[in-house]
Enzyme design. Structure first.
Site, mmCIF file in Angstrom:
data_model
loop_
_atom_site.group_PDB
_atom_site.id
_atom_site.type_symbol
_atom_site.label_atom_id
_atom_site.label_comp_id
_atom_site.label_asym_id
_atom_site.label_seq_id
_atom_site.Cartn_x
_atom_site.Cartn_y
_atom_site.Cartn_z
ATOM 1 N N ARG A 1 4.896 -19.437 6.583
ATOM 2 C CA ARG A 1 6.204 -19.164 5.981
ATOM 3 C C ARG A 1 6.599 -17.744 6.333
ATOM 4 O O ARG A 1 5.750 -16.840 6.402
ATOM 5 C CB ARG A 1 6.151 -19.319 4.459
ATOM 6 N N GLU B 1 15.471 -17.342 6.993
ATOM 7 C CA GLU B 1 15.947 -18.455 7.835
ATOM 8 C C GLU B 1 17.298 -18.957 7.349
ATOM 9 O O GLU B 1 17.498 -19.059 6.134
ATOM 10 C CB GLU B 1 14.926 -19.605 7.778
ATOM 11 N N HIS C 1 11.678 -23.022 13.420
ATOM 12 C CA HIS C 1 10.924 -23.780 12.403
ATOM 13 C C HIS C 1 10.683 -25.225 12.875
ATOM 14 O O HIS C 1 11.096 -26.187 12.225
ATOM 15 C CB HIS C 1 11.658 -23.745 11.048
#
Ligand code: DGY
Length: 323
Positions: free
Chosen positions: A242, A271, A289
């Site tokens: 993450r 993000e 991602h």
């Protein structure tokens, strides 16, 4: 008999949407836009279940919605740091995730980043596409050999173990790791992985550090200026976990100062915003991602979320209970 209403916040593979429609009254997000806080609240107010993704911020404020009709949040994904689980618990909302099914795809992505950044693959591709390649020569775009190097794993859960297996048995790397809940010595030995006493040791000894810990308040900015300073000058950082495990500003500084050699990143602190400076650096590989982004895996994730919904509405225990 009326069927439970499920709001699916993003488009999921059509096989999953079709199977969901067999048992539930499904509300899809036709144009696949990211839901706002108000849209999430509306879903929680008007549906029996929510099937969200990492792009939905289910904060305490959103979960405080009144009246609350939803009973379960069946997350499409293994990570659930975008859900305030304590707030969900306080509202008696069940929460589930989708572990196991994305382990291999995510481990492949970690290895992709590791190989790409070591062998300057992104830079090389940009070079060819720009028409800048003038031909083979012995000193052109030399990278770092992976075979024989040390991979340091931060965390040794399912995905880290799959990375260890690939790195050791596939690429001849030495693997070290640190995890407060380590695998058994036999399991570690089978993976070719050796525990070390502290995270400091992982950062100091590895040529490649790959992050595999969950995002929690404790792991926020675990990789900060100090940790980056513990790494060898020629070392690389890989992140498929993450974004907020890494202090992105400190990483930019370390890359700029040559404190470390490069980074391979699939996840980012804000993000889909990526710190601008990273976009112009040749020694970083940036992916949007994509960790679990194979067709097979995304179908399996959807089916796993569906299984949790079915179990919940059948009054059975959830397979993947988070709260
Ligand atoms: C996961 O499953 O955690 C992926 O990162 C997508 O959310």
């Amino acid at each position: 008999m009326t069927r439970p209403v499920v709001v699916v916040t993003r488009r999921v593979p059509e096989e999953v949407e079709a199977d969901l429609a067999k048992d539930f009254e499904v509300r899809l997000n036709a144009d696949d836009h990211p839901f706002s806080a108000d849209e999430l609240k509306e879903a929680l107010r008007t549906a029996d279940a929510l099937l969200p993704t990492v792009s939905d911020r289910l904060t305490a404020e959103v979960l405080a919605v009144e009246p609350l009709r939803a009973k379960i949040i069946a997350n499409f994904g293994v990570g659930f740091n975008h859900i305030d689980v304590n707030a969900a618990k306080a509202r008696e909302l069940a929460v589930s995730n989708t572990p196991d099914v994305l382990t291999d795809a995510t481990a492949d992505t970690a290895m992709t980043l590791l190989l790409m950044v070591a062998r300057r693959a992104g830079e090389g591709e940009r070079h060819v596409r720009a028409g800048a390649w003038t031909g083979w020569r012995p000193t052109h775009m030399l990278g770092t050999q992976v075979t024989g190097k040390t991979l340091g794993l931060v965390g040794m859960g399912r995905i880290a173990r799959a990375v260890a297996r690939r790195a050791h048995h596939g690429f001849g790397m030495k693997v070290i790791f640190h995890d407060p809940y380590p695998p058994s010595p036999q399991e570690a030995a089978a993976l070719g992985a050796e525990p070390v006493g502290s995270l400091d040791e992982v950062f100091a000894k590895a040529d490649f550090v790959s992050l595999h810990c969950p995002a929690t308040p404790e792991t926020r900015h675990l990789v900060n200026a100090e940790r980056l300073g513990q790494m060898a000058k020629g070392a690389f950082l890989i992140n498929t976990a993450r974004g907020d495990v890494v202090d992105e500003a400190a990483l930019v500084q370390a890359l700029r100062a040559g404190t470390i050699a490069g980074a391979g990143l699939d996840v980012f602190e804000r993000e889909p915003v990526v710190t601008k400076d990273l976009l112009t650096m040749e020694n970083v590989v940036l992916l949007p991602h994509l960790g679990s982004a194979t067709r097979e895996t995304r179908i399996a994730m959807g089916m796993r979320a569906l299984e949790n919904l079915r179990l919940y509405f059948a009054g059975k225990p959830l397979r993947d209970k988070v709260a």
